[in-house]
Design an enzyme around this catalytic site. Structure first.
Site, PDB file in Angstrom:
ATOM      1  N   CYS A  79       0.862  -1.182   0.000  1.00 38.23           N
ATOM      2  CA  CYS A  79       0.000   0.000   0.000  1.00 38.23           C
ATOM      3  C   CYS A  79       0.900   1.235   0.000  1.00 38.23           C
ATOM      4  O   CYS A  79       1.691   1.425   0.937  1.00 38.23           O
ATOM      5  CB  CYS A  79      -0.859  -0.041   1.263  1.00 38.23           C
ATOM      6  SG  CYS A  79      -1.876   1.413   1.507  1.00 38.23           S
ATOM      7  N   CYS A 183      -1.057   3.678  -6.511  1.00 37.03           N
ATOM      8  CA  CYS A 183      -1.924   3.054  -5.502  1.00 37.03           C
ATOM      9  C   CYS A 183      -2.178   1.640  -6.002  1.00 37.03           C
ATOM     10  O   CYS A 183      -2.521   1.443  -7.181  1.00 37.03           O
ATOM     11  CB  CYS A 183      -3.249   3.825  -5.401  1.00 37.03           C
ATOM     12  SG  CYS A 183      -4.554   2.938  -4.497  1.00 37.03           S
TER      13      CYS A 183
END
Ligand code: DGL
Length: 217
Positions: A79, A183
């Site tokens: 992440c 992302c």
């Protein structure tokens, strides 16, 4: 490579706010299908990207308390958002190696020549010093950061029906020579995003998978 896998302490735990980190797990397992992996997605609290840094770090700290109980060989923050805000604090807290992901600005800049580069990432990632440093190092002016604030949440909600997501509702229009998927959620839409802009899309998963293999080997 990876001799002795199968013992509990050889487990690699992948963590993300939700489903995005599965793209990195998939990349790693493609290369090392025998690896013993576990996945922790905090779907209940996803998406993280619009939250404050303090809140993101509190949620990540709670997740890592559980991850530590698995005595992992290594943990992967799959992440960009959590890496940007909390990687250093988590590394200071735990003795097992913690690998993070950063937006793939460097390969995109190398491929784009003098062309413009669009970086798509969460608000929290774009606010972090890591990305700013990467952008500065890669010739700042031609790099355009953009946060599609609802895209990760849309992917999270529609993971089994991604074709429902309308990119035009989330992405800016423009002419770019390269786009960075900063992302891990966005990587599920890589081909569509590349087609939307008519340019190559870059992410850090391949590099992170290699780096992880190096760490656990
Ligand atoms: N998948 C995450 C990232 O790479 C975060 C998405 C979110 O929770 O907002 O940044």
């Amino acid at each position: 490579m990876f001799a002795g896998w199968g013992m509990e302490t050889n487990r690699i735990v992948f963590f993300d706010s939700g489903v995005g980190g599965l793209t990195l797990l998939r990349e790693f397992l493609r290369r090392y299908p025998w690896a013993e992996c576990a996945y922790f997605g905090d779907n209940e609290n996803a998406p993280y990207g619009n939250r404050s840094e303090a809140e993101i770090c509190r949620l990540a700290a709670g997740a890592f308390e559980k991850i530590a109980l698995l005595s992992p060989r290594a943990a992967v923050i799959a992440c960009n958002t959590v890496t940007a805000d909390c990687a250093e604090a988590l590394r200071a807290e735990y003795s097992f190696p913690i690998v993070g992901v950063d937006p793939a600005v460097r390969p995109a800049a190398a491929a784009a020549g003098q062309g413009r580069i669009l970086i798509l990432a969460t608000r929290a990632t774009l606010a972090g010093a890591r990305v700013r440093e990467l952008i500065d190092r890669c010739g700042g002016g031609r790099v355009e950061p953009y946060c599609p604030a609802r895209l990760a949440g849309d992917i999270e909600k529609n993971i089994f029906r991604l074709s429902r997501i309308r990119l035009a509702d989330h992405l800016p229009r423009g002419e770019y020579a390269a786009v960075v998927l900063g992302c891990t959620h966005y990587i599920f839409l890589r081909e569509r995003i590349a087609a939307f802009y008519g340019c190559p899309a870059f992410d850090g998963n391949a590099g992170t998978a290699d780096h992880l293999a190096h760490i656990v080997n």
